[in-house]
Design a protein around this motif. Structure first.
Motif, mmCIF file in Angstrom:
data_model
loop_
_atom_site.group_PDB
_atom_site.id
_atom_site.type_symbol
_atom_site.label_atom_id
_atom_site.label_comp_id
_atom_site.label_asym_id
_atom_site.label_seq_id
_atom_site.Cartn_x
_atom_site.Cartn_y
_atom_site.Cartn_z
ATOM 1 N N LEU A 267 155.564 118.766 -10.424
ATOM 2 C CA LEU A 267 155.199 117.387 -10.115
ATOM 3 C C LEU A 267 156.343 116.438 -10.455
ATOM 4 C CD1 LEU A 267 151.503 117.339 -11.414
ATOM 5 C CD2 LEU A 267 152.296 117.520 -9.052
ATOM 6 N N VAL A 268 157.462 116.994 -10.890
ATOM 7 C CA VAL A 268 158.642 116.209 -11.251
ATOM 8 C C VAL A 268 159.590 116.158 -10.059
ATOM 9 C CG1 VAL A 268 160.616 116.040 -12.807
ATOM 10 C CG2 VAL A 268 158.424 116.899 -13.659
ATOM 11 N N GLY A 269 160.133 115.010 -9.794
ATOM 12 C CA GLY A 269 161.094 114.863 -8.705
ATOM 13 C C GLY A 269 160.447 114.705 -7.343
ATOM 14 N N VAL A 270 159.129 114.576 -7.293
ATOM 15 C CA VAL A 270 158.410 114.372 -6.039
ATOM 16 C C VAL A 270 157.405 113.239 -6.219
ATOM 17 C CG1 VAL A 270 158.647 116.789 -5.334
ATOM 18 C CG2 VAL A 270 156.629 116.084 -6.630
ATOM 19 N N SER A 271 156.853 112.777 -5.108
ATOM 20 C CA SER A 271 155.747 111.817 -5.139
ATOM 21 C C SER A 271 154.480 112.587 -4.790
ATOM 22 C CB SER A 271 155.975 110.688 -4.138
ATOM 23 O OG SER A 271 157.125 109.941 -4.488
ATOM 24 N N PRO A 272 153.713 113.027 -5.810
ATOM 25 C CA PRO A 272 152.552 113.873 -5.522
ATOM 26 C C PRO A 272 151.312 113.054 -5.223
ATOM 27 C CG PRO A 272 152.836 113.675 -7.892
ATOM 28 C CD PRO A 272 153.932 112.846 -7.255
ATOM 29 N N ALA A 273 150.402 113.650 -4.468
ATOM 30 C CA ALA A 273 149.114 113.019 -4.194
ATOM 31 C C ALA A 273 148.124 114.070 -3.739
ATOM 32 C CB ALA A 273 149.247 111.926 -3.137
ATOM 33 N N TYR A 274 146.849 113.842 -4.083
ATOM 34 C CA TYR A 274 145.755 114.646 -3.559
ATOM 35 C C TYR A 274 145.230 113.965 -2.298
ATOM 36 C CZ TYR A 274 145.253 117.289 -7.943
ATOM 37 O OH TYR A 274 145.455 118.100 -9.029
ATOM 38 N N TYR A 275 144.758 114.779 -1.342
ATOM 39 C CA TYR A 275 144.171 114.256 -0.120
ATOM 40 C C TYR A 275 142.834 114.940 0.133
ATOM 41 C CZ TYR A 275 148.870 112.496 0.401
ATOM 42 O OH TYR A 275 150.054 111.850 0.174
ATOM 43 N N MET A 276 141.801 114.127 0.357
ATOM 44 C CA MET A 276 140.461 114.640 0.620
ATOM 45 C C MET A 276 139.693 113.597 1.413
ATOM 46 S SD MET A 276 138.788 114.202 -3.213
ATOM 47 C CE MET A 276 140.177 115.015 -3.992
ATOM 48 N N ASN A 277 138.550 114.003 1.977
ATOM 49 C CA ASN A 277 137.737 113.030 2.692
ATOM 50 C C ASN A 277 136.856 112.247 1.725
ATOM 51 O OD1 ASN A 277 135.353 114.609 2.235
ATOM 52 N ND2 ASN A 277 135.876 115.876 4.004
ATOM 53 N N ARG A 278 136.175 111.227 2.223
ATOM 54 C CA ARG A 278 135.406 110.340 1.352
ATOM 55 C C ARG A 278 134.224 111.057 0.712
ATOM 56 N NH1 ARG A 278 133.273 105.240 3.561
ATOM 57 N NH2 ARG A 278 135.222 105.065 4.688
ATOM 58 N N THR A 279 133.665 112.070 1.393
ATOM 59 C CA THR A 279 132.552 112.822 0.807
ATOM 60 C C THR A 279 133.003 113.553 -0.450
ATOM 61 O OG1 THR A 279 131.507 113.121 2.975
ATOM 62 C CG2 THR A 279 130.856 114.639 1.224
ATOM 63 N N LEU A 280 134.147 114.227 -0.385
ATOM 64 C CA LEU A 280 134.631 114.950 -1.555
ATOM 65 C C LEU A 280 135.045 114.003 -2.674
ATOM 66 C CD1 LEU A 280 136.687 118.037 -0.331
ATOM 67 C CD2 LEU A 280 134.294 117.861 -0.986
ATOM 68 N N VAL A 315 144.623 109.999 -5.879
ATOM 69 C CA VAL A 315 143.676 110.707 -5.013
ATOM 70 C C VAL A 315 143.462 109.855 -3.777
ATOM 71 C CG1 VAL A 315 141.366 111.697 -4.821
ATOM 72 C CG2 VAL A 315 142.563 111.732 -7.028
ATOM 73 N N ARG A 316 143.963 110.315 -2.655
ATOM 74 C CA ARG A 316 143.913 109.552 -1.414
ATOM 75 C C ARG A 316 142.739 110.002 -0.540
ATOM 76 N NH1 ARG A 316 147.378 105.539 -2.866
ATOM 77 N NH2 ARG A 316 149.572 106.143 -2.712
ATOM 78 N N ARG A 317 142.297 109.091 0.294
ATOM 79 C CA ARG A 317 141.202 109.380 1.222
ATOM 80 C C ARG A 317 141.765 109.521 2.631
ATOM 81 N NH1 ARG A 317 136.260 105.440 0.574
ATOM 82 N NH2 ARG A 317 137.548 104.026 1.816
ATOM 83 N N VAL A 318 141.394 110.610 3.300
ATOM 84 C CA VAL A 318 141.906 110.898 4.639
ATOM 85 C C VAL A 318 140.729 111.183 5.568
ATOM 86 C CG1 VAL A 318 143.344 112.424 6.043
ATOM 87 C CG2 VAL A 318 144.087 111.793 3.741
ATOM 88 N N GLY A 319 140.505 110.285 6.518
ATOM 89 C CA GLY A 319 139.385 110.433 7.437
ATOM 90 C C GLY A 319 139.516 111.624 8.366
#
Length: 331
Positions: A267-280, A315-319
């Motif tokens: 997680l070092v040297g990057v821009s990390p993020a989680y992606y999931m839908n709104r239900t999760l 934690v990002r939301r992805v439709g």
């Protein structure tokens, strides 16, 4: 009343007027939260059709040497992969008389442009995640097809949540960086969605008769480059039905996301993020509340937005992370 297929009609114009005759502020109920597009950095490729990546595939052999004895020569090995881009395009044409009905042609055209841009955002986001080249070789390969086999060389970065059936979805943990995972656009082109006002010209109705129309062109050249697959982790086979029945009876999202952070290379040297839908995201919040571990999930201001964090990772939301994915199994 008769309509021209694909063209705004007088009825469409009337729906875009407030009672006082001015342009209405349309509620874009079809807009989606595709927040991956916020995070993904885009870089110009080194090819007119995308970019060529050189990846290290093997390290040189090294030896313990005895005195008065030599060692054999060795070398590292590399491989090259071409990542392609696709050209996403849309056209709009509006009868000049329809656009002028309310005396605010510019406002009407702006309202017409918003759904085109949203449609392109949704299409681009879907392709980045789920896109294949089957039946559309002019597009580009997304992330999911590259992490869809539990017996593949990258299977360590696919976590099986154990779900089966028709209501499956995934969570992705991605570390964005120019030498890891990033978006691309062709050499010599521009990044992002572009709009060109083509001005007024002749359009044709369904009978082939001409009328004057205001025309617009929307284009977006893009692709996704997986320079180092170790910076993507897919938590696959999450059964949404089980979670909706009882948030704590289905997949343990907290544990799965903790495992994902150990599977990603760093997680070092990057821009990390989680992606999931709104239900999760909703199920994750319920599990954290029930587990009395609220400190794991926080809401903070970042970049002028209120953002959810799991530990230190947003934690990002992805439709476009749909429910109904095919089960990921070993081939």
């Amino acid at each position: 009343m008769p309509t021209l297929t694909g063209l705004p009609t007088l009825w469409d114009a009337a729906k875009l007027l407030d009672p006082d005759g001015t342009s209405a502020n349309v509620a874009e109920v079809l807009d989606q939260d595709n927040e991956m597009l916020w995070d993904c950095p885009f870089y110009e490729g080194n090819l007119p059709t995308g970019t060529r990546i050189t990846t290290r595939t093997g390290l040189p052999a090294v030896y313990w040497r005895k005195l008065n004895k030599g060692i054999p020569e060795s070398k590292a090995t590399t491989a090259q992969v071409d990542e392609t881009t696709g050209l996403l395009e849309a056209r709009s044409q509006v009868d000049v008389r329809v656009a002028a009905l309310n005396g605010n042609t510019a406002g009407f055209r702006f309202n017409q442009s918003k759904p085109f841009m949203e449609a392109m955002n949704q299409k681009a986001q879907f392709q980045m995640l789920n896109g294949t080249l089957v039946g559309q070789p002019e597009a580009f390969l997304g992330i999911a097809p590259r992490f869809s086999d539990l017996s593949a060389p990258n299977a360590d970065n696919i976590i099986d949540a154990g779900g089966t059936g028709a209501n499956l979805t995934s969570i992705y943990l991605i570390g964005w960086a120019p030498d890891k995972v990033y978006g691309i656009f062709p050499k010599g082109s521009k990044a992002g969605l572009t709009h060109r006002d083509l001005g007024e010209g002749d359009a044709f109705d369904d009978d082939g008769n001409r009328f004057r129309a205001l025309m617009d062109l929307y284009t977006w050249d893009l692709g996704i480059a997986l320079h180092d697959w170790r910076y993507v982790v897919r938590i696959a086979n999450i059964d949404v039905t089980a979670l909706r029945t009882n948030a704590n009876a289905g997949a343990n999202l907290i544990k799965l996301m903790a495992i994902a952070e150990e599977r990603i290379q760093s997680l070092v040297g990057v821009s990390p993020a989680y992606y999931m839908n709104r239900t999760l995201r909703a199920m994750l919040r319920l599990q954290l509340v029930d587990a009395v571990k609220n400190s794991t999930l926080t809401m903070e201001m970042a970049g002028g937005r209120r953002v959810m964090f799991f530990g230190e990772v947003p934690v990002r939301r992805v439709g476009q992370l749909n429910i109904g994915e095919a089960q990921v199994v070993a081939s």
